[in-house]
Enzyme design. Structure first.
Site, mmCIF file in Angstrom:
data_model
loop_
_atom_site.group_PDB
_atom_site.id
_atom_site.type_symbol
_atom_site.label_atom_id
_atom_site.label_comp_id
_atom_site.label_asym_id
_atom_site.label_seq_id
_atom_site.Cartn_x
_atom_site.Cartn_y
_atom_site.Cartn_z
ATOM 1 N N THR A 119 69.244 -66.253 30.453
ATOM 2 C CA THR A 119 68.054 -68.375 30.908
ATOM 3 C C THR A 119 68.665 -68.942 30.023
ATOM 4 O O THR A 119 68.587 -70.196 30.361
ATOM 5 C CB THR A 119 66.473 -67.457 30.615
ATOM 6 O OG1 THR A 119 66.168 -66.260 31.395
ATOM 7 C CG2 THR A 119 65.685 -67.973 31.135
ATOM 8 N N SER A 148 70.581 -60.716 35.745
ATOM 9 C CA SER A 148 69.692 -59.381 36.483
ATOM 10 C C SER A 148 70.839 -58.968 37.936
ATOM 11 O O SER A 148 70.635 -57.890 37.782
ATOM 12 C CB SER A 148 68.377 -60.296 36.835
ATOM 13 O OG SER A 148 67.793 -60.035 35.884
ATOM 14 N N LYS A 161 57.169 -61.710 42.389
ATOM 15 C CA LYS A 161 56.640 -61.853 41.198
ATOM 16 C C LYS A 161 55.475 -60.432 40.897
ATOM 17 O O LYS A 161 54.929 -60.578 42.158
ATOM 18 C CB LYS A 161 56.857 -63.031 41.029
ATOM 19 C CG LYS A 161 55.948 -63.793 39.866
ATOM 20 C CD LYS A 161 57.915 -64.286 39.101
ATOM 21 C CE LYS A 161 58.062 -64.233 37.486
ATOM 22 N NZ LYS A 161 58.946 -65.190 37.157
HETATM 23 P P1 NAD Z 1 57.865 -65.261 26.326
HETATM 24 O O1 NAD Z 1 56.515 -64.421 26.331
HETATM 25 O O2 NAD Z 1 58.969 -64.460 25.270
HETATM 26 O O3 NAD Z 1 57.511 -66.360 25.372
HETATM 27 C C1 NAD Z 1 56.864 -67.507 25.637
HETATM 28 C C2 NAD Z 1 56.755 -68.292 24.483
HETATM 29 O O4 NAD Z 1 55.515 -69.690 25.140
HETATM 30 C C3 NAD Z 1 55.469 -68.074 23.267
HETATM 31 O O5 NAD Z 1 56.678 -68.030 21.940
HETATM 32 C C4 NAD Z 1 54.563 -67.985 23.413
HETATM 33 O O6 NAD Z 1 53.544 -68.674 22.145
HETATM 34 C C5 NAD Z 1 54.734 -69.435 23.752
HETATM 35 N N1 NAD Z 1 53.921 -70.474 24.470
HETATM 36 C C6 NAD Z 1 52.814 -70.161 25.105
HETATM 37 N N2 NAD Z 1 51.858 -71.245 25.080
HETATM 38 C C7 NAD Z 1 52.614 -72.354 24.243
HETATM 39 C C8 NAD Z 1 51.946 -73.478 24.299
HETATM 40 N N3 NAD Z 1 50.591 -74.437 25.067
HETATM 41 N N4 NAD Z 1 52.854 -74.390 23.529
HETATM 42 C C9 NAD Z 1 53.866 -73.720 23.001
HETATM 43 N N5 NAD Z 1 53.757 -73.124 23.462
HETATM 44 C C10 NAD Z 1 53.488 -71.896 24.128
HETATM 45 O O7 NAD Z 1 57.939 -65.815 27.567
HETATM 46 P P2 NAD Z 1 60.076 -65.961 27.957
HETATM 47 O O8 NAD Z 1 60.300 -65.029 28.535
HETATM 48 O O9 NAD Z 1 60.517 -66.620 27.169
HETATM 49 O O10 NAD Z 1 59.381 -67.221 29.230
HETATM 50 C C11 NAD Z 1 59.375 -68.494 28.927
HETATM 51 C C12 NAD Z 1 59.228 -69.498 30.164
HETATM 52 O O11 NAD Z 1 60.323 -68.452 31.017
HETATM 53 C C13 NAD Z 1 58.042 -69.099 31.382
HETATM 54 O O12 NAD Z 1 57.544 -69.473 32.081
HETATM 55 C C14 NAD Z 1 58.644 -67.984 32.062
HETATM 56 O O13 NAD Z 1 58.337 -67.321 33.653
HETATM 57 C C15 NAD Z 1 60.218 -68.641 32.377
HETATM 58 N N6 NAD Z 1 61.344 -67.859 32.031
HETATM 59 C C16 NAD Z 1 61.338 -66.961 31.756
HETATM 60 C C17 NAD Z 1 62.809 -65.916 31.975
HETATM 61 C C18 NAD Z 1 63.447 -64.787 30.926
HETATM 62 O O14 NAD Z 1 64.737 -64.636 31.723
HETATM 63 N N7 NAD Z 1 62.711 -64.400 30.424
HETATM 64 C C19 NAD Z 1 63.323 -66.522 33.082
HETATM 65 C C20 NAD Z 1 63.009 -67.401 33.793
HETATM 66 C C21 NAD Z 1 62.060 -68.161 33.603
#
Ligand code: NAD
Length: 423
Positions: free
Chosen positions: A186, A357, A102
């Protein structure tokens, strides 16, 4: 409490249940390599800023390190270590030949111009280039990073390597060697797993109310996918707050509105946001408040540590789908278990992203690109098989799905560890 302590607790809970090899558990309890870099950037206003970045390589027994890069003001080494360890376990749960890594940079990307962001990304890659590569460590998108940033990474690394080395990163745009289906992977993987569980317990989507925390890549797409199946999405939040509409939210309209307004709560008064236009009852709710609203399924798609010992007792959902990494603390887990709330754990629920991925890595290596249908079939197969293994382990060991997912992962890593020798 440090985030990695949560990971260690989860690992030891599983190790106890399955009587895991104690040497392996010691090895999994610390990352193989941690890198910290300081990245100087000349900003457009002429000042020089130093940004701190990290790359952690947790474990590579099953294959090259794999894991996203996060741009966030609150990133720190402890968080990146925890996230890298979850990647090791996640890849193992779904049975793909990859390890865990990471990365992250302490930055609010919204405060940077696009060219500053590009400079920052390229310099970060220059600094970690000696330890990444298509066969050693392959980054991907995470919070606040996207396919455009991945394309910069592929380009920068290829320049340094003196050859086309786009396989160094996944989550690229299609034109830059990305895979079809990566953006939605995801969320789609989470939906495949949820569908399996819903079928097992006879859940009817049309009678099921869903709240989604986090309306970004994972959360925004899962909202649409669940709504298409017939689920009733009643609450959505982003970092600025949330809305709760008891008549149901039209998530496509909400996404469209958020693009203009910038926030979910800015869309509260829009008529077309609810399905029942004449009876629109939407209220603005706080980030904490939305988690405690009445619903059947709570999808956590924002950040870690959202359900803790402090609020677990107030959760009313019956099922939690963890698309975010580490959104439920071990303390909260105990409370949820006692309340009979079923958490479909992160290392299983969000593994669709790393699965596609991996498909992207295969396509890049073979220079052979798959159709959306092929990706979808292979993703569904992988997630279904993982669900069946985790579900069988839950029954075999009489444990919850999180412990069962960790057991499934550790068993797979242990198989390789014992076969290849202990030191
Ligand atoms: P992203 O940045 O696209 O979205 C995150 C969202 O969460 C945003 O809309 C943000 O405004 C919101 N957010 C932040 N703090 C918040 C809170 N306290 N309450 C409500 N909403 C809040 O990120 P993402 O890629 O969608 O990732 C989201 C989660 O999923 C992370 O934990 C990430 O590690 C996990 N994840 C993502 C992927 C991927 O492929 N993108 C894969 C596995 C896991």
């Amino acid at each position: 409490m440090f985030l990695f302590e949560n990971t260690l607790k989860q690992i030891s809970n599983a190790a106890r249940v399955m009587s895991a090899d104690s040497d392996l558990i010691k090895i999994l309890s610390c990352p193989q390599r941690k890198i910290e870099v300081n990245i100087p950037i000349k900003m457009e206003d002429g000042t020089l800023k130093i940004f701190q970045g990290f790359r952690v390589q947790h474990n590579n027994f099953l294959g090259p390190y794999k894991g996203g890069i996060r741009y966030h003001e609150q990133v720190d080494m402890d968080e990146v270590i925890a996230l890298s360890a979850w990647m090791t376990l996640k890849c193992a749960v779904v049975g793909i030949p990859l390890g865990g890594g990471k990365g992250g940079i302490i930055v609010n990307p919204k405060l940077l111009s696009e060219s500053e962001l590009e400079k920052l990304t390229r310099k970060y890659i220059d600094l970690i280039a000696p330890v990444i590569g298509p066969e050693t460590d392959v980054p991907a998108p995470d919070v606040n990073t996207n396919s455009k940033i991945m394309a910069w990474i592929a380009d920068e690394y290829s320049k340094l390597a003196g050859k086309d080395a786009k396989g160094v990163v996944t989550g690229k745009p299609l034109e830059a060697g990305g895979s079809k289906g990566r953006d939605s992977a995801t969320a789609q993987g989470g939906v495949y797993v949820l569908n399996k569980y819903a079928n097992e317990i006879g859940l009817k989507p049309s009678e099921t109310r869903v709240i989604i925390q986090g309306f970004g890549n994972a959360g925004g797409i899962v909202a649409k996918l669940l709504e298409d199946i017939g689920y009733n999405i009643v609450g959505v939040s982003d970092s600025q707050g949330g809305i709760f509409c008891d008549s149901g939210i039209n998530t496509s309209e909400l996404m469209q509105c958020k693009k203009g307004e910038g926030t979910v709560k800015g869309c509260t008064l829009r008529e077309n946001i609810t399905h029942l236009k004449d009876d629109a009852k939407c209220e603005v709710v706080t980030n904490e408040g939305i988690l405690e609203k009445e619903c059947d399924i709570l999808v956590l798609a924002a950040l870690e540590n959202q359900i803790t010992g402090k609020n677990a007792d107030n959760i009313k959902a019956k099922i939690i789908l963890e698309l975010a990494n580490g959104p439920v603390t071990p303390e909260a887990d105990e409370i949820l278990n006692k309340k009979g709330i079923v958490a479909i754990p992160d290392i299983l629920a969000n593994a669709g992203g790393v699965t596609v991925s991996y498909f992207e890595m295969l396509q890049n290596a073979g220079n052979n690109y798959w159709s959306s249908e092929d990706v979808a079939v292979k993703l569904k197969d992988t997630m279904t098989k993982a669900w069946e293994e985790v579900s069988a382990n839950a029954k075999k060991y009489g444990c919850n799905l999180r412990v069962a997912a960790f057991v499934t992962a550790i068993e797979r890593i242990q198989g390789k560890f014992l076969q290849q020798g202990k030191s």
